[in-house]
Design a protein around this motif. Structure first.
Motif: not given
Length: 189
Positions: A130-138
């Protein structure tokens, strides 16, 4: 991580909230069924469970290039440690806690205490790609929502069936086994 892994992770993290909420239900046998403090407690649990992985991820993501060669071992180690701790605690003495879950101060302390494990999960997110903040949203939303729902459910379980159920099923044991299984999957793949 797959969607199923994220759901299982959210359930595993919610087990501490579930357990504390069962105790809150046990200590609130004479209160009204839908008191506002219950929803505030569940909201705090959900928020802290969702925020801590983000905090852990933010803390480690800048060092990702230095640990890429062994990041899967770190993720496995963290999840195995947390899972092992939960399993160990599941076999400990069931001491009835004397606290007032209606107080905001108590709820904040409980929310912090039950979400420390989620901080380490955030570190494992960074170690599993998980390298981007957007990947952590879910994952963050699911962790928060599941913790909120498990907190409410735990309160009602504790209020109605607490002493009988906690003698047969140990939520920490189930949560610990799930975390270790996810850690093993990360290590193998």
């Amino acid at each position: 991580m797959s969607f199923i892994d994220i759901i299982l992770l959210a359930v595993a993290l919610a087990m501490d909230c579930f357990t504390v909420s069962i105790v809150s239900g046990l200590t609130s046998q004479n209160s009204k069924l839908h008191e506002p403090w219950l929803y505030r407690m569940a909201f705090l649990f959900g928020c802290f469970q969702a925020f801590m992985p983000l905090l852990g991820w933010l803390g480690i993501i800048h060092f990702q290039t230095y640990i890429e060669a062994y990041d899967h071992w770190i993720a496995f180690g963290l999840l195995a440690f947390i899972g092992g701790k939960m399993i160990w605690e599941s076999f400990g003495d069931d001491e009835e806690q004397h606290f007032n879950p209606r107080r905001l101060h108590t709820q904040l302390l409980l929310a912090i205490a039950t979400s420390i494990d989620a901080l380490a999960v955030g570190i494992s997110f960074a170690c599993t790609g998980y390298t981007m903040l957007s990947q952590l949203t879910l994952p963050i939303i699911l962790i928060g929502v599941v913790s909120f729902l498990f907190s409410i459910m735990g309160y009602h379980v504790g209020r109605h069936f607490g002493k009988t159920i906690t003698k047969r099923i140990k939520p920490e044991l189930i949560g610990g086994l799930i975390l270790i299984a996810i850690g093993i999957k990360i290590l193998i793949l």
